[in-house]
Design an enzyme around this catalytic site. Sequence first.
Site, PDB file in Angstrom:
ATOM      1  N   LYS A   9     -13.108   7.815  -7.089  1.00 19.81           N
ATOM      2  CA  LYS A   9     -13.880   6.612  -6.754  1.00 19.81           C
ATOM      3  C   LYS A   9     -14.970   6.399  -7.803  1.00 19.81           C
ATOM      4  O   LYS A   9     -15.524   7.369  -8.330  1.00 19.81           O
ATOM      5  CB  LYS A   9     -14.580   6.793  -5.401  1.00 19.81           C
ATOM      6  CG  LYS A   9     -13.691   6.701  -4.185  1.00 19.81           C
ATOM      7  CD  LYS A   9     -14.536   6.829  -2.908  1.00 19.81           C
ATOM      8  CE  LYS A   9     -13.672   6.856  -1.664  1.00 19.81           C
ATOM      9  NZ  LYS A   9     -12.945   5.604  -1.408  1.00 19.81           N
ATOM     10  N   ARG A  57      -5.208   8.772   6.049  1.00 17.42           N
ATOM     11  CA  ARG A  57      -3.967   8.569   6.804  1.00 17.42           C
ATOM     12  C   ARG A  57      -3.055   9.795   6.715  1.00 17.42           C
ATOM     13  O   ARG A  57      -2.255  10.039   7.610  1.00 17.42           O
ATOM     14  CB  ARG A  57      -3.270   7.295   6.309  1.00 17.42           C
ATOM     15  CG  ARG A  57      -2.834   7.341   4.874  1.00 17.42           C
ATOM     16  CD  ARG A  57      -2.495   5.946   4.327  1.00 17.42           C
ATOM     17  NE  ARG A  57      -3.707   5.156   4.058  1.00 17.42           N
ATOM     18  CZ  ARG A  57      -3.674   3.902   3.594  1.00 17.42           C
ATOM     19  NH1 ARG A  57      -2.516   3.288   3.371  1.00 17.42           N
ATOM     20  NH2 ARG A  57      -4.798   3.261   3.363  1.00 17.42           N
TER      21      ARG A  57
END
Length: 474
Positions: A254, A328
Amino acid sequence: MPASEKLIAPEAAALLAAPEDGAKSLPVWLVRDAEGLAAVPLDGAQKAWVEAQGFKGTARKHVLLPGENGSLAGALVGLGPASARDPMDRPEIASGTLPALLPPGVYHLAGALDDVELAAVAWGLGAYRFRRYKTSAGGSEGLARLRMSAGGSGAAAIIEGVWLGRDLINTPASDMGPQELEDAARALAAVHGAQVSCIAGDDLLTNFPMIHAVGRASDRAPRLIDLSWGRAGAASVTLVGKGICFDTGGLDLKPASAMLIMKKDMGGAAAALALAHMIMASKLNVRLRVLIPAAENSVAGNAFRPGDVLKSRAGKTVEIGNTDAEGRLVLADALALADEEKPDTLVSFATLTGAARVALGPELPPFYTDDEAFAAEISAAGNRVGDPVWRMPFWSSYETNLDSQVADMNNVSEGPFAGSVTAALFLRRFVKQARRFAHFDIYGWRPAPKPLGPKGGEVQAARALFDLLRKSRG
Ligand code: BES
Ligand code: MN
Ligand code: ZN
């Protein structure tokens, strides 16, 4: 102080005085307009004082009322005109601004309120401050206290749960790794007589390979925390909370601006533990299970990579399109385990996508369920308790977003659209047997102070779920 006592924020309850508590309390009047002001029983001197201040009930304005000999007699607090369409614009919720606004002392809310418990909850939530790293004195001792009316007795468990969750989120990742998250679950369990088991490190390789893959680059071992509580024959409620203690994005790193608040990526775990506290403290008639896949998504030579193929607990293979879609992956293995038990109610909480924030902003988490009745109950409960959520669809036609050339599925879509829906569809693939399932894509953070809390970690959707559960399983 034992960790368990510290974790459940004992000061939270101290903000509330029982109705029968002997101390005298001062009235606080919540006023919308001139008509509301005229209805407050003020004596001549007070009326003149309020007029001299120019107070008319404007939002965020208040006046303290003079009593005899320079004493304090109470306060008027402005709400501004009512907006019938906004579930957050209620005097009960505005009560959250009062502990920081009023001088120390004991108060009661004067005039009729529709929901005395919500007013007490808001008072407690608004009073929260994170002080763990402040070396100067301060805390809730100096804050104004609320004397509850009868009917507010359920408030303490709710406030404590939220304070606990906020503390967990606000604690920096250096002091809130997978081990510390496990410690917090164990401390909570000890308070309520719940059981905790945990599978950590290489022991995850056999049955929880995706939790292992996401967490293996950190020198703080990933783990699956499993808490259970309650009576064997009761309806089962299983909560799954994303416990990514820090999300660097992994090799798909990120940028700095996006990484800045990623200590909050265990906000789903915090919401699940907050709700667990509310359920256990109120002794709801349920069989509760909380599953927290806890891991740090870090960068190292042994990190999982874009293009890798992971085998999941459920047997399906997953091609990694992006290592930053790690939530996820860990949730899929935890949900698969949860689903094997065929729980009556299965709920996941996760700070899963930035796309959810693009759609609805930080205050309104989307949720997904295929159960129409459950959806309606969730929406209604969220509005009722000032913990709003918004239904979005499991839009099946977007399943093709998850197609992979080499594995059973990819963990991300190639395109930029419907990111939150796509992530929810990914999770749904691992839930087949639960009687009803809902997934909440929460933000876990309040970017600016509001009546219900200061800027910082926030527990979302837990109070809504608690209200729903206690109405049916109380
Ligand atoms: N934890 C983030 C999601 C997130 C980001 C929540 C910012 C709240 C605020 C999650 O692990 C993530 O990085 N998701 C990616 C998914 C993408 C790679 C498909 C995202 O949303 O950018
Ligand atoms: Mn990520
Ligand atoms: Zn994440």
